[in-house]
Design an enzyme around this catalytic site. Structure first.
Site, PDB file in Angstrom:
ATOM      1  N   GLY A  30     -17.255  26.825 -14.006  1.00  0.00           N
ATOM      2  CA  GLY A  30     -16.733  28.239 -14.207  1.00  0.00           C
ATOM      3  C   GLY A  30     -16.589  29.235 -12.912  1.00  0.00           C
ATOM      4  N   GLY A  31     -17.623  29.917 -12.532  1.00  0.00           N
ATOM      5  CA  GLY A  31     -17.700  30.828 -11.542  1.00  0.00           C
ATOM      6  C   GLY A  31     -17.589  30.061 -10.035  1.00  0.00           C
ATOM      7  N   GLY A  74     -22.759  30.866 -17.063  1.00  0.00           N
ATOM      8  CA  GLY A  74     -22.843  32.023 -16.304  1.00  0.00           C
ATOM      9  C   GLY A  74     -24.141  32.748 -15.977  1.00  0.00           C
ATOM     10  CG  ASN A 130     -12.779  27.904 -18.037  1.00  0.00           C
ATOM     11  OD1 ASN A 130     -11.565  28.504 -17.898  1.00  0.00           O
ATOM     12  ND2 ASN A 130     -13.593  27.805 -18.892  1.00  0.00           N
ATOM     13  CD1 TRP A 131     -10.357  28.680 -11.914  1.00  0.00           C
ATOM     14  CD2 TRP A 131      -8.108  29.193 -11.171  1.00  0.00           C
ATOM     15  NE1 TRP A 131      -9.844  27.719 -10.608  1.00  0.00           N
ATOM     16  CE2 TRP A 131      -8.523  28.164 -10.342  1.00  0.00           C
ATOM     17  CE3 TRP A 131      -7.016  29.683 -11.347  1.00  0.00           C
ATOM     18  CZ2 TRP A 131      -7.657  27.822  -9.373  1.00  0.00           C
ATOM     19  CZ3 TRP A 131      -6.120  29.401 -10.226  1.00  0.00           C
ATOM     20  CH2 TRP A 131      -6.614  28.318  -9.267  1.00  0.00           C
ATOM     21  CE  LYS A 132     -15.906  30.465 -18.065  1.00  0.00           C
ATOM     22  NZ  LYS A 132     -17.483  30.607 -18.437  1.00  0.00           N
ATOM     23  CG  HIS A 175     -15.228  27.941 -23.138  1.00  0.00           C
ATOM     24  ND1 HIS A 175     -15.856  28.931 -23.439  1.00  0.00           N
ATOM     25  CD2 HIS A 175     -15.578  27.333 -21.918  1.00  0.00           C
ATOM     26  CE1 HIS A 175     -16.898  29.020 -21.885  1.00  0.00           C
ATOM     27  NE2 HIS A 175     -16.388  27.958 -21.429  1.00  0.00           N
ATOM     28  CD  GLU A 184     -18.556  24.609 -20.885  1.00  0.00           C
ATOM     29  OE1 GLU A 184     -18.388  24.546 -19.580  1.00  0.00           O
ATOM     30  OE2 GLU A 184     -17.837  25.341 -21.416  1.00  0.00           O
ATOM     31  CB  SER A 218     -25.244  27.532 -13.953  1.00  0.00           C
ATOM     32  OG  SER A 218     -25.407  28.676 -14.875  1.00  0.00           O
ATOM     33  CD  GLU A 262     -16.915  32.250 -21.669  1.00  0.00           C
ATOM     34  OE1 GLU A 262     -15.806  32.095 -21.275  1.00  0.00           O
ATOM     35  OE2 GLU A 262     -17.778  31.735 -20.735  1.00  0.00           O
TER      36      GLU A 262
HETATM   37  P1  13P Z   1     -19.927  28.866 -15.233  1.00  0.00           P
HETATM   38  O1  13P Z   1     -19.985  27.559 -14.352  1.00  0.00           O
HETATM   39  O2  13P Z   1     -19.779  30.032 -14.755  1.00  0.00           O
HETATM   40  O3  13P Z   1     -21.355  28.849 -15.700  1.00  0.00           O
HETATM   41  O4  13P Z   1     -19.366  28.660 -16.587  1.00  0.00           O
HETATM   42  C1  13P Z   1     -19.089  27.206 -17.177  1.00  0.00           C
HETATM   43  C2  13P Z   1     -18.201  27.265 -18.240  1.00  0.00           C
HETATM   44  O5  13P Z   1     -18.212  27.865 -19.071  1.00  0.00           O
HETATM   45  C3  13P Z   1     -17.196  26.532 -18.022  1.00  0.00           C
HETATM   46  O6  13P Z   1     -16.125  26.494 -18.869  1.00  0.00           O
END
Ligand code: 13P
Length: 252
Positions: free
Chosen positions: A234-235, A173, A9-11, A95, A167, A213, A97
């Site tokens: 994510g990251g 994050g 997920n590149w957000k 998600h 999640e 994470s 967020e």
């Molecule tokens: P991180 O891997 O950066 O913690 O993000 C997880 C995430 O929200 C994937 O959708």
């Protein structure tokens, strides 16, 4: 057997050029003989260029969100028809967020789930508790509510086009990954709930990804758990080398 899925997920990151370069690097670095699905979810603006960059590979393309309506006066929204048209295979729905920052409710998410399925998009449906909910022993209640409300009136047949991502919000994050035991425990609970709502076959065949994470350093321990069928990253999915290491878990 559940085919493992590693999803990136590149957000809200990367310019068009950066997205194209990253997608190409992932495509070139993947060994084709691994029995696992790889998916990337760029921003709306980068879907087209990423689609082109991954053509000829088995990498799946996902959007990060969508509107439940197919068309009309919904300024700023993107419809399932448009995502399908551009070549998306999946869409991420729910998600944390979107839930927390943009106030998407269970009811809105349920409408999105139904609309995505109706329009032939597969879904990564995200659920997870906050730290306060965990500390107040509310984790199971929250997961139960999110699953029941989000998947309300979804048919057994449609469930085969859905992947769940657990999640925990406190792990996203933050660098604070859930322990494999905590993740496995939540996944077992979710699987039991799916069996209760649908049936045993669906609960045994549905894939449940862990997200929060996930790193090259912890993916092996997470994937060793029986009920963890992959990861939503994510990251760590923004760096080709690291994401490829996650994709290649337990092999290198
Ligand atoms: P991180 O891997 O950066 O913690 O993000 C997880 C995430 O929200 C994937 O959708």
């Amino acid at each position: 057997m559940r085919t493992p899925m590693i999803a990136g997920n590149w957000k809200m990151h990367l310019t068009t050029f950066e997205a194209m370069e990253l997608a190409a690097a992932i495509k070139n670095g993947i060994s084709t003989d691994l029995n696992r699905e790889v998916l990337i979810a760029p921003s709306f603006t980068n879907l087209q260029v990423v689609k082109k960059a991954i053509s000829g590979s088995k990498i799946l393309l996902s959007a990060q969100n969508m509107c439940w309506e197919e068309k009309g006066a919904f300024t700023g929204e993107v419809s399932p028809l448009q995502l399908k048209d551009i070549g998306c295979d999946y869409v991420i729905i729910g998600h944390s967020e979107r839930r927390k920052i943009f106030y998407e409710t269970d009811d809105m998410l349920n409408k999105k789930v139904k609309s995505a399925l109706k329009n032939g998009l597969k879904i990564i449906f995200c659920i997870g508790e906050t730290i306060e909910e965990r500390e107040n022993q509310q984790t199971y209640n929250v997961l139960k509510t999110q699953v029941n409300n989000g998947l309300k009136d979804i048919t057994d047949f449609e469930m085969s086009n859905l992947v769940i991502a657990y999640e925990p919000v406190w792990a996203i994050g933050t660098g604070r990954t859930a322990t494999p035991e905590q993740a496995e425990d939540a996944h077992i609970f979710i699987r039991r709930e799916i069996e209760r709502i649908f049936n045993k076959h669906i609960s045994e065949s549905i894939r449940i990804l862990y997200g929060g994470s996930v790193k090259a350093e912890n993916i092996d321990d997470l994937m060793a758990c029986k009920n963890i069928d992959g990861a939503l990253v994510g990251g760590e999915s923004l760096k080709a080398e690291k994401f490829l290491r996650v994709i290649n878990y337990m092999t290198k």
